[in-house]
Design a protein around this motif. Structure first.
Motif, PDB file in Angstrom:
ATOM      1  N   ASP A 222      14.121  56.685  44.030  1.00 33.14           N
ATOM      2  CA  ASP A 222      12.936  56.512  44.859  1.00 33.14           C
ATOM      3  C   ASP A 222      12.689  57.780  45.681  1.00 33.14           C
ATOM      4  O   ASP A 222      13.540  58.216  46.449  1.00 33.14           O
ATOM      5  N   GLY A 223      11.521  58.353  45.517  1.00 32.33           N
ATOM      6  CA  GLY A 223      11.187  59.555  46.266  1.00 32.33           C
ATOM      7  C   GLY A 223      11.995  60.764  45.846  1.00 32.33           C
ATOM      8  O   GLY A 223      12.262  61.649  46.662  1.00 32.33           O
ATOM      9  N   TRP A 224      12.368  60.841  44.568  1.00 38.96           N
ATOM     10  CA  TRP A 224      13.230  61.945  44.122  1.00 38.96           C
ATOM     11  C   TRP A 224      12.524  63.290  44.234  1.00 38.96           C
ATOM     12  O   TRP A 224      13.180  64.317  44.392  1.00 38.96           O
ATOM     13  N   GLN A 225      11.178  63.272  44.164  1.00 42.16           N
ATOM     14  CA  GLN A 225      10.471  64.551  44.304  1.00 42.16           C
ATOM     15  C   GLN A 225      10.713  65.160  45.684  1.00 42.16           C
ATOM     16  O   GLN A 225      10.964  66.365  45.814  1.00 42.16           O
ATOM     17  N   LEU A 226      10.626  64.302  46.724  1.00 43.61           N
ATOM     18  CA  LEU A 226      10.859  64.786  48.084  1.00 43.61           C
ATOM     19  C   LEU A 226      12.303  65.247  48.245  1.00 43.61           C
ATOM     20  O   LEU A 226      12.572  66.302  48.848  1.00 43.61           O
ATOM     21  N   THR A 227      13.253  64.468  47.709  1.00 46.11           N
ATOM     22  CA  THR A 227      14.661  64.852  47.792  1.00 46.11           C
ATOM     23  C   THR A 227      14.902  66.210  47.142  1.00 46.11           C
ATOM     24  O   THR A 227      15.571  67.080  47.710  1.00 46.11           O
ATOM     25  N   GLY A 228      14.336  66.400  45.943  1.00 49.05           N
ATOM     26  CA  GLY A 228      14.497  67.678  45.263  1.00 49.05           C
ATOM     27  C   GLY A 228      13.885  68.830  46.036  1.00 49.05           C
ATOM     28  O   GLY A 228      14.464  69.924  46.114  1.00 49.05           O
ATOM     29  N   ALA A 229      12.710  68.590  46.623  1.00 50.76           N
ATOM     30  CA  ALA A 229      12.046  69.639  47.398  1.00 50.76           C
ATOM     31  C   ALA A 229      12.863  70.014  48.634  1.00 50.76           C
ATOM     32  O   ALA A 229      12.991  71.196  48.987  1.00 50.76           O
ATOM     33  N   VAL A 230      13.438  69.006  49.292  1.00 50.73           N
ATOM     34  CA  VAL A 230      14.247  69.256  50.488  1.00 50.73           C
ATOM     35  C   VAL A 230      15.488  70.069  50.141  1.00 50.73           C
ATOM     36  O   VAL A 230      15.836  71.041  50.827  1.00 50.73           O
ATOM     37  N   VAL A 231      16.175  69.682  49.076  1.00 48.70           N
ATOM     38  CA  VAL A 231      17.380  70.404  48.662  1.00 48.70           C
ATOM     39  C   VAL A 231      17.028  71.842  48.263  1.00 48.70           C
ATOM     40  O   VAL A 231      17.748  72.795  48.621  1.00 48.70           O
ATOM     41  N   ALA A 232      15.921  72.010  47.538  1.00 44.81           N
ATOM     42  CA  ALA A 232      15.509  73.360  47.126  1.00 44.81           C
ATOM     43  C   ALA A 232      15.210  74.222  48.345  1.00 44.81           C
ATOM     44  O   ALA A 232      15.607  75.400  48.400  1.00 44.81           O
ATOM     45  N   ALA A 233      14.518  73.647  49.331  1.00 39.95           N
ATOM     46  CA  ALA A 233      14.223  74.392  50.551  1.00 39.95           C
ATOM     47  C   ALA A 233      15.510  74.763  51.288  1.00 39.95           C
ATOM     48  O   ALA A 233      15.640  75.873  51.833  1.00 39.95           O
ATOM     49  N   GLY A 234      16.465  73.841  51.299  1.00 37.19           N
ATOM     50  CA  GLY A 234      17.749  74.122  51.933  1.00 37.19           C
ATOM     51  C   GLY A 234      18.489  75.254  51.255  1.00 37.19           C
ATOM     52  O   GLY A 234      19.071  76.123  51.911  1.00 37.19           O
ATOM     53  N   LEU A 235      18.459  75.276  49.916  1.00 38.99           N
ATOM     54  CA  LEU A 235      19.120  76.351  49.169  1.00 38.99           C
ATOM     55  C   LEU A 235      18.434  77.699  49.403  1.00 38.99           C
ATOM     56  O   LEU A 235      19.096  78.733  49.492  1.00 38.99           O
ATOM     57  N   LEU A 236      17.107  77.679  49.514  1.00 40.27           N
ATOM     58  CA  LEU A 236      16.380  78.910  49.804  1.00 40.27           C
ATOM     59  C   LEU A 236      16.759  79.463  51.183  1.00 40.27           C
ATOM     60  O   LEU A 236      16.975  80.675  51.338  1.00 40.27           O
ATOM     61  N   LEU A 237      16.856  78.567  52.165  1.00 40.00           N
ATOM     62  CA  LEU A 237      17.257  79.014  53.497  1.00 40.00           C
ATOM     63  C   LEU A 237      18.702  79.503  53.500  1.00 40.00           C
ATOM     64  O   LEU A 237      19.044  80.440  54.227  1.00 40.00           O
ATOM     65  N   ALA A 238      19.549  78.859  52.707  1.00 44.61           N
ATOM     66  CA  ALA A 238      20.936  79.318  52.609  1.00 44.61           C
ATOM     67  C   ALA A 238      20.996  80.728  52.020  1.00 44.61           C
ATOM     68  O   ALA A 238      21.786  81.574  52.474  1.00 44.61           O
ATOM     69  N   THR A 239      20.158  80.991  51.028  1.00 43.21           N
ATOM     70  CA  THR A 239      20.082  82.333  50.455  1.00 43.21           C
ATOM     71  C   THR A 239      19.589  83.339  51.494  1.00 43.21           C
ATOM     72  O   THR A 239      20.109  84.461  51.600  1.00 43.21           O
ATOM     73  N   ALA A 240      18.582  82.915  52.279  1.00 49.32           N
ATOM     74  CA  ALA A 240      18.069  83.778  53.338  1.00 49.32           C
ATOM     75  C   ALA A 240      19.146  84.059  54.373  1.00 49.32           C
ATOM     76  O   ALA A 240      19.253  85.177  54.902  1.00 49.32           O
ATOM     77  N   PHE A 241      19.966  83.049  54.656  1.00 44.47           N
ATOM     78  CA  PHE A 241      21.051  83.213  55.619  1.00 44.47           C
ATOM     79  C   PHE A 241      22.040  84.280  55.152  1.00 44.47           C
ATOM     80  O   PHE A 241      22.451  85.152  55.928  1.00 44.47           O
ATOM     81  N   VAL A 242      22.403  84.225  53.886  1.00 41.39           N
ATOM     82  CA  VAL A 242      23.332  85.222  53.344  1.00 41.39           C
ATOM     83  C   VAL A 242      22.731  86.621  53.453  1.00 41.39           C
ATOM     84  O   VAL A 242      23.417  87.590  53.827  1.00 41.39           O
ATOM     85  N   THR A 243      21.449  86.739  53.134  1.00 45.08           N
ATOM     86  CA  THR A 243      20.779  88.044  53.220  1.00 45.08           C
ATOM     87  C   THR A 243      20.777  88.566  54.650  1.00 45.08           C
ATOM     88  O   THR A 243      21.062  89.750  54.905  1.00 45.08           O
ATOM     89  N   VAL A 244      20.470  87.681  55.599  1.00 41.89           N
ATOM     90  CA  VAL A 244      20.442  88.072  57.021  1.00 41.89           C
ATOM     91  C   VAL A 244      21.826  88.523  57.474  1.00 41.89           C
ATOM     92  O   VAL A 244      21.971  89.538  58.172  1.00 41.89           O
ATOM     93  N   GLU A 245      22.862  87.775  57.083  1.00 38.59           N
ATOM     94  CA  GLU A 245      24.219  88.092  57.534  1.00 38.59           C
ATOM     95  C   GLU A 245      24.700  89.431  56.972  1.00 38.59           C
ATOM     96  O   GLU A 245      25.455  90.151  57.631  1.00 38.59           O
ATOM     97  N   ARG A 246      24.279  89.760  55.770  1.00 43.50           N
ATOM     98  CA  ARG A 246      24.683  91.043  55.174  1.00 43.50           C
ATOM     99  C   ARG A 246      24.110  92.228  55.946  1.00 43.50           C
ATOM    100  O   ARG A 246      24.714  93.291  56.010  1.00 43.50           O
ATOM    101  N   ARG A 247      22.934  92.052  56.541  1.00 45.50           N
ATOM    102  CA  ARG A 247      22.246  93.142  57.215  1.00 45.50           C
ATOM    103  C   ARG A 247      22.475  93.160  58.722  1.00 45.50           C
ATOM    104  O   ARG A 247      22.164  94.157  59.374  1.00 45.50           O
TER     105      ARG A 247
END
Length: 480
Positions: A222-247
């Protein structure tokens, strides 16, 4: 250890005990809260989930804040916030009030717990002394949760609001003792001249979104589209976090710390073990109450035997760790958990408590063997200035583990029930399918922790000259 060292440990253990009983008591009281406030099912679920979101979302930031802003300062400040919002929850008259109170309480725990752990790891000499302190701390956390089930069942008989007020009474005493006993410390200097706000924002956002996505798994498809979108957004922010920490010249988390294999292995092991433990306990609670018709108090009393870890943790694991090494004891805890869950997989509709007892006891014993040594492994060998980060990483892993464990068993149970005919036998099949999830998690955890055995036995923690005395290490507080 000196009397003052034991007194300090008692105060810190009081905090983690407080956190444990707070979560456990509320889990027992939710049905009464839902009935009294006439809450819809979704709101009642968020009363529990909001705490997990707040905790999991900010533990990484909380751990680093302890290193940068002072462990004593963070501990006292957020313990006060924890108590204040726990009291506000007791006065709630609407569902949204409870959800907000629980979210802020979770955020407070996210700052308070890593601070408490880093006070231990910087105040007690590395080796047998620190190991014993951490094992007592870990055992107290598990004991608080187990006893909280019983205490919550009793307090709910007098009114669910006491579930919120009781922690305030205990926490007030802990706060007063902490003001006297916590060692003074100089405010740590910020390297680089600035705080990593970009790292803090991306870390908190990623953790919140990922935790929310995991919690949403309970709803199945139920509502798997929203769940997938939330997880994808979280992974994108996690990637951004790694980039920020490197710099960043002064990163929130120095990425090099993740190269320490023993710490990463311990964090993954803690995620899987804690997840399996909470998932198993959640399904057993449902089995006893929904399928067997036991009351919440009867269920709590039945599960209290799992609190044996509070007795075993400070006594048995220290001896085993000194003799066999940390990695072997952790691996043994996982193996015991595998046996424990396997014994419960063929559970029937008419099982007596005597048939359940071996699994419940062995589950508590397995927790005592694995969790404390995992705590040691997650902080062992980490520089003092990064002990808060190490504690935050471990707390993040355990919170995500509990969310994954409960969400996974709930999703599997819901899918099997939906495909059944609604009979008691079909419901029992759903319970058995869900109970296989914790078993799989500890098998995977055992495989991961087995890699720690390759290096042979860990050096004897009481070897002469293995560690400099606490007073000789820069910045340490010689309480013991």
């Amino acid at each position: 250890m000196t009397r003052r060292a034991w007194a300090l440990l008692l105060v810190l253990c009081g905090t983690i005990f407080l956190e444990g009983i707070d979560v456990a008591m509320l889990s027992v009281a939710v049905p009464s809260i839902r009935s009294d406030l006439e809450l819809p099912t979704g709101t009642a679920a968020w009363v529990m989930s909001a705490y997990v979101l707040g905790y999991a979302g900010f533990t990484l930031l909380g751990g680093r804040a302890a290193d940068l802003l002072g462990r004593r300062r963070m501990f006292l400040t957020w313990l006060t916030v924890f108590l204040g919002f726990s009291m506000l929850g007791g006065f709630a008259t609407e569902g949204w009030m409870l959800v907000v109170a629980r979210f802020v309480t979770g955020v407070a725990a996210a700052f308070m717990t890593p601070a408490a752990m880093s006070i231990i790891t910087t105040s007690y000499e590395e080796g047998p002394q620190r190991n014993k302190a951490l094992l007592v701390f870990a055992g107290t956390a598990a004991g608080g949760f187990s006893l909280g089930l019983v205490i919550g069942g009793l307090l709910t008989q007098f009114g669910w609001r006491w579930v919120f007020f009781a922690p305030v009474l205990l926490g007030g005493a802990v706060l007063l003792a902490a003001l006297r006993l916590l060692p003074a410390e100089a405010r740590p200097a910020r390297r680089g001249g600035s705080f990593d706000f970009a790292g803090a924002a991306t870390a908190a956002g990623a953790m919140l979104l990922l935790a929310y996505g995991i919690v949403r798994l309970e709803h199945g498809f139920d509502g798997w589209q929203l769940t997938g979108a939330v997880v994808a957004a979280g992974l994108l922010l996690a990637t951004a976090f790694v980039t920020v920490e490197r710099r960043s010249p002064a990163p929130l988390v120095r990425l090099g710390i993740l190269r320490k294999a023993s710490m990463v292995r311990a964090d993954l092991g803690a995620l899987l073990f804690v997840g399996s433990f909470f998932g198993f306990q959640f399904m057993v609670t449902l089995y006893l109450q929904e399928l067997r018709g036991w009351s919440s108090l009867e269920t709590a009393l039945a599960l209290v035997i799992m609190g044996v870890d509070a007795v075993l943790a400070p006594t048995l694991p220290p001896r085993l760790v000194n003799r066999f090494g940390n990695a072997r004891v952790i691996f043994g805890g996982f193996l015991l958990a595998i046996v424990s869950y396997a014994l419960f997989l063929p559970v029937g509709l008419d099982w007596s408590y005597a048939l359940m007892l071996p699994t419940l006891f062995l589950t508590g014993a397995a927790f005592a063997l694995a969790y404390g040594p995992l705590t040691i492994a997650a902080t062992d060998g980490i520089e003092e200035r990064e002990q808060g980060v190490a504690g935050g990483l471990l707390a993040t892993a355990t919170q995500f583990g509990s969310a994954v464990g409960i969400s996974a068993v709930t999703a599997v149970y819901g899918l099997v029930v939906a495909g059944g005919d609604g009979s008691p036998g079909a419901t029992l099949d759903a319970f058995r399918a869900a109970l296989a999830v914790p078993a799989v998690m500890v098998v995977v955890g055992a495989v991961i922790t087995a890699f720690g055995l390759r290096g042979g036995r860990r050096r004897a923690v009481d070897a002469p000259g293995a560690t400099a005395p606490a007073a000789a290490r820069p910045g340490s507080v010689p309480v013991a």
